[in-house]
Design a protein around this motif. Sequence first.
Motif, PDB file in Angstrom:
ATOM      1  N   THR A 178       0.772  -1.045   0.051  1.00 54.80           N
ATOM      2  CA  THR A 178      -0.046  -0.076   0.041  1.00 54.80           C
ATOM      3  C   THR A 178       0.948   1.262   0.100  1.00 54.80           C
ATOM      4  O   THR A 178       0.284   2.238  -0.557  1.00 54.80           O
ATOM      5  CB  THR A 178      -0.792   0.128   1.101  1.00 54.80           C
ATOM      6  OG1 THR A 178      -0.045  -0.097   2.602  1.00 54.80           O
ATOM      7  CG2 THR A 178      -1.903  -1.022   1.266  1.00 54.80           C
ATOM      8  N   GLU A 179       1.999   1.172   0.754  1.00 54.90           N
ATOM      9  CA  GLU A 179       2.783   2.484   0.696  1.00 54.90           C
ATOM     10  C   GLU A 179       4.229   2.459   0.858  1.00 54.90           C
ATOM     11  O   GLU A 179       4.721   1.137   1.534  1.00 54.90           O
ATOM     12  CB  GLU A 179       2.381   3.484   1.677  1.00 54.90           C
ATOM     13  CG  GLU A 179       2.352   2.934   3.283  1.00 54.90           C
ATOM     14  CD  GLU A 179       1.769   3.758   4.043  1.00 54.90           C
ATOM     15  OE1 GLU A 179       1.540   5.168   3.875  1.00 54.90           O
ATOM     16  OE2 GLU A 179       1.909   3.791   5.253  1.00 54.90           O
ATOM     17  N   ASP A 235      -1.191  -4.449   2.238  1.00 55.22           N
ATOM     18  CA  ASP A 235      -2.634  -4.310   2.362  1.00 55.22           C
ATOM     19  C   ASP A 235      -2.880  -4.927   3.676  1.00 55.22           C
ATOM     20  O   ASP A 235      -4.223  -4.529   4.283  1.00 55.22           O
ATOM     21  CB  ASP A 235      -3.246  -5.164   1.305  1.00 55.22           C
ATOM     22  CG  ASP A 235      -3.160  -4.559  -0.100  1.00 55.22           C
ATOM     23  OD1 ASP A 235      -2.806  -3.318  -0.127  1.00 55.22           O
ATOM     24  OD2 ASP A 235      -3.464  -5.378  -1.094  1.00 55.22           O
ATOM     25  N   ARG A 256       2.117   6.299  -2.175  1.00 59.09           N
ATOM     26  CA  ARG A 256       0.992   5.403  -1.878  1.00 59.09           C
ATOM     27  C   ARG A 256       0.727   4.489  -3.373  1.00 59.09           C
ATOM     28  O   ARG A 256       0.944   5.113  -4.348  1.00 59.09           O
ATOM     29  CB  ARG A 256      -0.226   5.786  -1.603  1.00 59.09           C
ATOM     30  CG  ARG A 256      -0.056   6.285  -0.167  1.00 59.09           C
ATOM     31  CD  ARG A 256      -1.422   6.817   0.392  1.00 59.09           C
ATOM     32  NE  ARG A 256      -1.071   8.039   1.604  1.00 59.09           N
ATOM     33  CZ  ARG A 256      -0.663   7.243   2.643  1.00 59.09           C
ATOM     34  NH1 ARG A 256      -0.831   6.098   2.909  1.00 59.09           N
ATOM     35  NH2 ARG A 256      -0.520   8.242   3.773  1.00 59.09           N
ATOM     36  N   LYS A 257       0.225   3.143  -3.115  1.00 56.34           N
ATOM     37  CA  LYS A 257       0.115   2.520  -4.379  1.00 56.34           C
ATOM     38  C   LYS A 257      -1.210   3.215  -5.390  1.00 56.34           C
ATOM     39  O   LYS A 257      -1.889   3.589  -4.737  1.00 56.34           O
ATOM     40  CB  LYS A 257      -0.411   1.075  -3.795  1.00 56.34           C
ATOM     41  CG  LYS A 257      -0.717   0.080  -5.109  1.00 56.34           C
ATOM     42  CD  LYS A 257       0.068  -0.759  -5.199  1.00 56.34           C
ATOM     43  CE  LYS A 257      -0.044  -2.063  -6.390  1.00 56.34           C
ATOM     44  NZ  LYS A 257      -0.992  -1.757  -7.438  1.00 56.34           N
TER      45      LYS A 257
END
Length: 381
Positions: A210-211, A236, A349-350
């Motif tokens: 996610t980041e 995630d 972030r993704k």
Amino acid sequence: MNNPSPSEPHPGAKPLRRHLVVGTGSIAHAHAAAVTAHAGRAAVVTAIDIDARRAEDFAAGHGIAHWSTDLAEALVARPDLAHVCTPPGSHVPLALQCVEAGVPVLLEKPPALSLAEIDRLLEASEVNGVEVAVVFQHRFGASGLKVRQLLQEGALGRPLVAVCDTLWYRPPEYFAVPWRGKWDVEGGGPTMGHGIHQFDLLLALMGGWTEVSAMAARLSRETATEDVSTALVRFDNGALATLVNSLLSPRETSLLRIDTERATVEVEHVYGYAKEDWRITPAPGHESVGDSLAAVTGGGRSCHQDQMGAVLDALDTGSPLPVPLREARDTLELVAAVYASAFTGRTVRKGEIGPGHPFYTRMDGTGAPWSGNLATEGASL
Ligand SMILES: NC(=O)c1ccc[n+]([C@@H]2O[C@H](COP(=O)([O-])OP(=O)(O)OC[C@H]3O[C@@H](n4cnc5c(N)ncnc54)[C@H](O)[C@@H]3O)[C@@H](O)[C@H]2O)c1
């Protein structure tokens, strides 16, 4: 009814797959050997290189009937699979040429120089209905596949913490090859070209990220790209990981360690793991998971041959060729996010790096912090 002659395929037998190798340098030998290891299922029928001498020597060395410098002509024969084994800057143009000719592709890593490039190839693959798969051979070792299964089934509980280190050593002479160490043709340093193997395996085992917060530096080698990067990654599922990608580390190791609710799972190798390189240490009260790999059989070191077997299985069954380009995009997006974070000093972030973002079209975005001064110096954010 007559028996089929020995030269005719047995009824129900799978066809012999005809492979084309494009680019006959170092890694192409691993591709030819991987196909040969599945002789009876596949054969390399043509070798292509822009350097005729290389193509000819390669064909002679591997017993390949045809060699040429003309890819367009070779594609007319509609081989079953084209292996693209050229330097990174030519991966997408050559893969596009194959896809538009209706020939599926097995593309060496890194698949593209940028997210924009991989998106162009994804679109062409979808529009033409022709698959592109990417080489990430360490996903396919027997014990790695077993660990992935254990994690996906929940047998090891939730992953919590991971460490993913690619500590390799490349002397200054390594960068004398014209395409190395340059953003325009290699696309990046150890993040893009070396650590990508190990953190692609990390993503295959842990799931989506996610980041990312990262640093990169060019500390020692006379390259335009970084020679080391470090990153913190959140997944995630909430798990946290550290990544180190280095070409400056004399005692080389590739280390992947995942601590889950029930065990520590780890593998340490350099360029390919065998079963004995993996270790599972159970958490107190979960001793039964300790011998989860005991039944794994077969396989030497994880290598192109393992992935080739999976690719041939997919061709036979009509399932997606592994590793699908869309999955490889997740790994490439992590690469882009490491550079974007390292060069801007921000967490990335993704999904954030899309069209219009400076790191969408180039891995170095608006330029590496050290790009104004190519003398050797530390440069990290
Ligand atoms: N999966 C792995 O473990 C692994 C290991 C090493 C290299 N690689 C990757 O393989 C790729 C090739 O690396 P290498 O070390 O074999 O490079 P190399 O320089 O040894 O060989 C590349 C070959 O491609 C040829 N070539 C260049 N442009 C071409 C074109 N447009 N058409 C046809 N031929 C062309 C060159 O003449 C050369 O023979 C790189 O992307 C690299 O990152 C993967």
